[in-house]
Design a protein around this motif. Structure first.
Motif, PDB file in Angstrom:
ATOM      1  N   LEU A  21      17.713  38.227 -74.362  1.00  0.00           N
ATOM      2  CA  LEU A  21      17.388  37.606 -75.514  1.00  0.00           C
ATOM      3  C   LEU A  21      17.030  37.428 -76.826  1.00  0.00           C
ATOM      4  N   ASP A  22      17.169  37.048 -78.068  1.00  0.00           N
ATOM      5  CA  ASP A  22      15.991  37.042 -78.836  1.00  0.00           C
ATOM      6  C   ASP A  22      15.110  36.210 -78.899  1.00  0.00           C
ATOM      7  N   ASP A  23      14.387  36.157 -79.641  1.00  0.00           N
ATOM      8  CA  ASP A  23      13.774  34.797 -80.287  1.00  0.00           C
ATOM      9  C   ASP A  23      14.463  33.824 -80.661  1.00  0.00           C
ATOM     10  N   ALA A  24      14.299  32.335 -80.959  1.00  0.00           N
ATOM     11  CA  ALA A  24      15.708  31.449 -81.970  1.00  0.00           C
ATOM     12  C   ALA A  24      15.300  31.222 -82.671  1.00  0.00           C
ATOM     13  N   SER A  25      15.310  31.017 -83.792  1.00  0.00           N
ATOM     14  CA  SER A  25      14.908  29.795 -84.837  1.00  0.00           C
ATOM     15  C   SER A  25      15.691  28.919 -85.142  1.00  0.00           C
ATOM     16  N   ASP A  26      16.907  27.470 -84.200  1.00  0.00           N
ATOM     17  CA  ASP A  26      17.149  27.056 -83.869  1.00  0.00           C
ATOM     18  C   ASP A  26      16.520  25.606 -83.174  1.00  0.00           C
ATOM     19  N   GLY A  27      17.042  25.002 -82.582  1.00  0.00           N
ATOM     20  CA  GLY A  27      16.960  23.711 -81.918  1.00  0.00           C
ATOM     21  C   GLY A  27      16.072  24.122 -80.817  1.00  0.00           C
ATOM     22  N   ARG A  28      15.973  25.451 -79.788  1.00  0.00           N
ATOM     23  CA  ARG A  28      16.296  26.205 -79.168  1.00  0.00           C
ATOM     24  C   ARG A  28      14.155  26.866 -79.167  1.00  0.00           C
ATOM     25  N   ALA A  29      13.699  26.915 -79.968  1.00  0.00           N
ATOM     26  CA  ALA A  29      12.893  26.846 -81.139  1.00  0.00           C
ATOM     27  C   ALA A  29      12.124  25.584 -80.638  1.00  0.00           C
ATOM     28  N   GLU A  30      12.669  24.630 -80.706  1.00  0.00           N
ATOM     29  CA  GLU A  30      12.067  23.143 -80.798  1.00  0.00           C
ATOM     30  C   GLU A  30      11.520  22.784 -79.074  1.00  0.00           C
ATOM     31  N   THR A  31      12.363  23.232 -78.414  1.00  0.00           N
ATOM     32  CA  THR A  31      12.147  22.296 -77.091  1.00  0.00           C
ATOM     33  C   THR A  31      12.183  23.598 -76.203  1.00  0.00           C
ATOM     34  N   GLU A  32      11.440  25.348 -76.798  1.00  0.00           N
ATOM     35  CA  GLU A  32      11.220  25.914 -75.564  1.00  0.00           C
ATOM     36  C   GLU A  32      11.899  26.298 -74.894  1.00  0.00           C
ATOM     37  N   SER A  33      13.482  26.447 -75.411  1.00  0.00           N
ATOM     38  CA  SER A  33      14.798  26.451 -73.404  1.00  0.00           C
ATOM     39  C   SER A  33      15.172  27.514 -74.224  1.00  0.00           C
ATOM     40  N   THR A  34      15.847  27.806 -72.461  1.00  0.00           N
ATOM     41  CA  THR A  34      16.872  29.539 -73.139  1.00  0.00           C
ATOM     42  C   THR A  34      18.541  28.889 -73.809  1.00  0.00           C
ATOM     43  N   PHE A  35      18.503  27.502 -73.887  1.00  0.00           N
ATOM     44  CA  PHE A  35      20.160  27.339 -74.133  1.00  0.00           C
ATOM     45  C   PHE A  35      20.200  25.419 -75.137  1.00  0.00           C
ATOM     46  N   LEU A  36      21.026  25.446 -76.113  1.00  0.00           N
ATOM     47  CA  LEU A  36      20.507  24.076 -76.343  1.00  0.00           C
ATOM     48  C   LEU A  36      21.096  23.251 -76.018  1.00  0.00           C
ATOM     49  N   SER A  37      20.421  22.642 -75.630  1.00  0.00           N
ATOM     50  CA  SER A  37      21.204  21.097 -75.120  1.00  0.00           C
ATOM     51  C   SER A  37      22.549  20.646 -75.623  1.00  0.00           C
ATOM     52  N   LEU A  38      23.720  19.740 -74.526  1.00  0.00           N
ATOM     53  CA  LEU A  38      24.977  19.094 -75.237  1.00  0.00           C
ATOM     54  C   LEU A  38      24.531  18.203 -76.884  1.00  0.00           C
ATOM     55  N   PRO A  39      23.644  17.479 -76.258  1.00  0.00           N
ATOM     56  CA  PRO A  39      22.925  16.570 -77.852  1.00  0.00           C
ATOM     57  C   PRO A  39      22.553  17.644 -79.120  1.00  0.00           C
ATOM     58  N   GLN A  40      21.912  19.022 -78.835  1.00  0.00           N
ATOM     59  CA  GLN A  40      21.629  19.723 -79.449  1.00  0.00           C
ATOM     60  C   GLN A  40      22.808  20.437 -80.523  1.00  0.00           C
ATOM     61  N   TRP A  41      24.262  20.967 -79.625  1.00  0.00           N
ATOM     62  CA  TRP A  41      25.088  21.388 -79.317  1.00  0.00           C
ATOM     63  C   TRP A  41      26.982  20.869 -80.334  1.00  0.00           C
ATOM     64  N   ASN A  42      26.430  19.338 -79.964  1.00  0.00           N
ATOM     65  CA  ASN A  42      27.041  18.252 -81.185  1.00  0.00           C
ATOM     66  C   ASN A  42      26.929  18.600 -82.234  1.00  0.00           C
ATOM     67  N   ALA A  43      25.079  18.145 -82.687  1.00  0.00           N
ATOM     68  CA  ALA A  43      24.646  18.438 -83.859  1.00  0.00           C
ATOM     69  C   ALA A  43      24.837  19.367 -84.989  1.00  0.00           C
ATOM     70  N   VAL A  44      24.910  20.774 -83.648  1.00  0.00           N
ATOM     71  CA  VAL A  44      25.484  21.793 -83.972  1.00  0.00           C
ATOM     72  C   VAL A  44      26.730  22.085 -85.198  1.00  0.00           C
ATOM     73  N   LEU A  45      27.398  21.452 -83.816  1.00  0.00           N
ATOM     74  CA  LEU A  45      29.267  21.729 -84.957  1.00  0.00           C
ATOM     75  C   LEU A  45      29.260  20.721 -85.624  1.00  0.00           C
ATOM     76  N   ASP A  46      28.827  19.015 -85.427  1.00  0.00           N
ATOM     77  CA  ASP A  46      28.486  18.544 -86.777  1.00  0.00           C
ATOM     78  C   ASP A  46      28.583  18.857 -87.969  1.00  0.00           C
ATOM     79  N   GLY A  47      27.080  19.988 -87.916  1.00  0.00           N
ATOM     80  CA  GLY A  47      26.969  19.811 -88.647  1.00  0.00           C
ATOM     81  C   GLY A  47      27.399  21.376 -89.776  1.00  0.00           C
ATOM     82  N   ALA A  48      28.427  22.231 -88.931  1.00  0.00           N
ATOM     83  CA  ALA A  48      28.719  22.927 -89.985  1.00  0.00           C
ATOM     84  C   ALA A  48      30.528  22.078 -90.361  1.00  0.00           C
ATOM     85  N   GLY A  49      30.409  20.765 -90.247  1.00  0.00           N
ATOM     86  CA  GLY A  49      31.757  20.184 -90.299  1.00  0.00           C
ATOM     87  C   GLY A  49      33.365  19.989 -89.797  1.00  0.00           C
TER      88      GLY A  49
END
Length: 732
Positions: A608-636
């Motif tokens: 996997l490439d280094d992420a430049s989204d919420g995963r970089a902030e939490t130093e995790s491999t995958f986005l958490s459920l709250p982060q995913w919900n925020a991604v979907l909301d942010g895309a309208g």
């Protein structure tokens, strides 16, 4: 040339060419077009690069196969009739006033006084041929490059030919000016450019200025159009008036908020329409959508009712714990944590394990997770083992993997996932150092058997595939449109999602585009999916904007992504791009892990490439459920479904199915509906794009240069996906 022309007369006579008959040229942009045109005039026949409407099927078509007859034919005698429409004086063509006189004079005027050398980069069967004849009549030599040449080749050709006048299409001229090498090209001899507005439309004032600035040449004040060679200002005015008329027709369609129209290639128009806002949010009150969700959820639960979920979940969790011990074992094989007294700093771990630079963020995550899972303990900057060394010894790990393999076989009936995870565990020291690439372990010798098992075996994978199949198949079968429902699958890979979904789509009218970033997976999938004629194949990169890849906004009704977006560099951007591709009310259906998967950290995470989204902030491999919900909301997007539901046994594994609706605040406008509204009121072809907003310049006006770029990308996509349809009357 004259000898070639007389041979062409013989060949055409043998094919039945005669006075009054039409010749249709379909042999491409090759030099033989010129003698064929001259021969047609000698015979009194009409020459056209298009199918003459008045001739129907009686037109004589000249194809590539006919060109060999041209070389084999003997020249007709006498070589020149007394009433021939042209003659040759000291190497120059001279035309009679009755034949081609006005067009020749207009082209001569466009070329300017005494052209010394002309470069023709336009079709010799049309505008380029006219320019060649006019140049010869002025005594100037002609250098030709096929009109389909790339901008880079065209620039190199112009440098070599060193013409004082260049003939080319508006589309190629725009590409030349925009090419990075244009400013560096040696075009000092070029003083005039004559372009064909019939292929790409008239240049704007800004584009005309760019030609003068970048190429250092003046534009001819006459250009080719449907009305012949006309002054530039007149063609611009005519094009603007026609575009305004079409835009007014478009905005008169119910549901259209705004529109822009520009000329496109092939005497066509590019139409961009913005759907109007709805009075209320459509998804909240979408009873049919909620019914589909309820039906799909009920069918899914019924399908898994007889499955021992708790045992299957326990096997997955045991895989994670065994992977954690394998991480610690890999570090111990590098001389780290070899006894209870051994202590190390993070930097020491990275150095002694010879961690490759690209894997250092991952190994730092290892150390954090091993500490959180109480396999390591931290005292300030020092780390030490929190478990007895015997728990993660080679012998202990061999027993653990063997027991896990038996349990996995008992729960899912296969062991491909365990075989893959064990293969990675055994090679972890080499993977950490970069000596072994993880991709080679997933696809050994180019095989896909391990990857196929990986995305199919586990209870979470099976649940997700069936959830997607139940929901999407119901959406497709309830589709009310007058055309097939358009489905796009991104990151289709080994086909785990489509393998489950496609049989469920039986009886539905669908257009299924199966995509991946790698053509390798498309080539692997094509033979397996021959039973599904609705499936097409294409490339799609989740890390690139759709327009950069030739995809058109609002062109899909459903987009599916099965476990692919965790490979995105920036999930927010990737999801926004997918949202752009959905029409109003369209569905985005995704499956993604939302918790750390320890066995993935010891295998696929190395790819996997280094992420430049919420995963970089939490130093995790995958986005958490709250982060995913925020991604979907942010895309309208409007979230309408999340599975497993709260309290479901599978919830603790963290694998989620997301369903969201796009642009629910917009009227469901489609290109088909708009095309029907326009009917025959647009004489030329129209390619219709439904866009969220019209692009604006810094001054707040519609950015027509950007629209031209969009139209050019759409043209290239249409040509690749369906060359015949790309040239027909109206895009659907």
């Amino acid at each position: 040339m004259l000898d070639w022309t007389y041979r062409a007369v013989t060949a055409l006579r043998q094919r039945g060419a005669a006075a009054g008959r039409s010749l249709r040229w379909s042999a491409g942009d090759v030099p033989q077009a010129l003698p064929i045109r001259l021969a047609a005039m000698l015979l009194g026949a009409r020459f056209s690069a298009e199918q003459p409407a008045s001739e129907g099927g009686d037109a004589l078509t000249i194809t590539d196969a006919d060109l060999s007859a041209l070389d084999a034919a003997r020249a007709s005698e006498p070589r020149m009739a007394d009433d021939a429409p042209f003659s040759v004086v000291r190497g120059s063509f001279v035309w009679s006033a009755a034949v081609f006189g006005e067009s020749l004079a207009a082209m001569r005027d466009a070329l300017g006084p005494s052209p010394a050398r002309t470069a023709v980069l336009s079709s010799l069967a049309g505008f380029g041929g006219d320019a060649a004849f006019a140049s010869w009549s002025a005594g100037a030599p002609v250098h030709h490059l096929p009109a389909a040449a790339s901008p880079a080749k065209a620039l190199a050709f112009l440098e070599r030919a060193a013409p004082d006048c260049a003939i080319l299409s508006a589309a190629l001229l725009r590409s030349l000016v925009a090419h990075p090498a244009a400013a560096l090209a040696d075009l000092g001899s070029l003083r005039r450019v004559v372009y064909d507005a019939g292929v790409g439309g008239a240049l704007s004032v800004e584009s005309s200025a760019a030609v003068r600035r970048v190429l250092g040449a003046e534009l001819a004040d006459r250009i080719a159009s449907g009305a012949g060679l006309v002054p530039l200002e007149r063609e611009l005015r005519r094009a603007e008036q026609e575009a305004a008329r079409i835009a007014e027709l478009v905005t008169s369609c119910p549901g259209v908020a705004a529109a822009a129209v520009i000329p496109s290639e092939g005497d066509s128009w590019a139409v961009f329409a913005v759907p109007a806002k709805r009075a209320r949010d459509g998804a909240d009150g979408d009873a049919s959508g909620q019914r589909l969700i309820s039906e799909a959820t009920a069918a899914l639960e019924a399908e898994f009712a007889g499955t021992d979920l708790n045992r299957a979940i326990a096997a997955v969790e045991r895989l994670g714990q065994t992977a954690l011990l394998s991480m610690l074992n890999a570090l111990s094989r590098s001389g780290l944590f070899t006894d209870a007294a051994a202590v190390h700093t993070v930097d020491e771990v990275l150095a002694r394990a010879r961690v490759a630079a690209e894997h250092r963020p991952l190994i730092r995550r290892w150390l954090r997770v091993l500490t959180e899972q109480q396999l390591l303990r931290r005292d300030g900057d020092l780390l030490s083992a929190a478990r007895p060394v015997g728990d993660y010894s080679d012998a202990a790990l061999a027993r653990a993997w063997d027991e896990l393999k038996g349990e996995w076989l008992a729960t899912v009936g296969a062991t491909g996932t365990i075989d893959y995870a064990l293969r990675n565990a055994e090679r972890l020291p080499d993977m950490i150092s970069g000596a072994v690439r993880a991709v080679h372990l997933l696809f050994p010798e180019g095989r896909t058997d391990l990857a196929r098992a990986l995305y199919r075996e586990s209870i979470a994978a099976r649940y997700q595939h069936r959830a997607v199949s139940h929901l999407v198949s119901r959406i497709a079968k309830a589709w009310p449109g007058q055309r097939p429902i358009r489905l796009l699958e991104v990151g289709a890979g080994t086909g785990a999602t489509s393998e489950s979904l496609l049989p469920e789509l039986s009886g539905a009218d669908v257009d299924y585009l199966y995509t991946d970033i790698s053509r390798y997976f498309l080539d692997q999938a094509a033979p397996r999916l021959t039973a599904y004629p609705s499936v097409r194949f294409g490339l799609y990169d989740i890390n690139a904007a759709p327009r950069e890849q030739g995809f058109v906004p609002s062109s899909f009704d459903v987009i599916i992504g099965g476990g692919v977006l965790n490979a995105a560099r920036n999930t927010d951007a990737s999801v926004r791009w997918l949202s752009e591709l959905l029409g109003p009310g369209g569905w985005l259906v995704l499956t993604e892990p939302t918790v750390e998967e320890f066995w993935v950290m010891a295998s696929q995470a190395f790819m996997l490439d280094d992420a430049s989204d919420g995963r970089a902030e939490t130093e995790s491999t995958f986005l958490s459920l709250p982060q995913w919900n925020a991604v979907l909301d942010g895309a309208g997007l409007q979230r309408v479904l999340g599975l497993p539901e709260d309290g479901h046994p599978l919830q603790r594994l963290g694998h989620r199915v997301f369903a969201a609706r796009a642009k629910t605040d917009r009227v469901p406008l489609t290109s088909e509906r708009l095309s029907a509204h326009l009917g025959e009121r647009v004489g030329a072809a129209a390619r219709i794009d439904i866009v969220d907003e019209l692009p604006l310049t810094s001054g707040g006006t519609v950015d027509r240069e950007r629209l031209r770029d969009w139209a050019a990308r759409r043209q290239r996509l249409d040509s690749r996906s369906n060359p015949k349809a790309a040239s027909q009357a109206r895009s659907q």
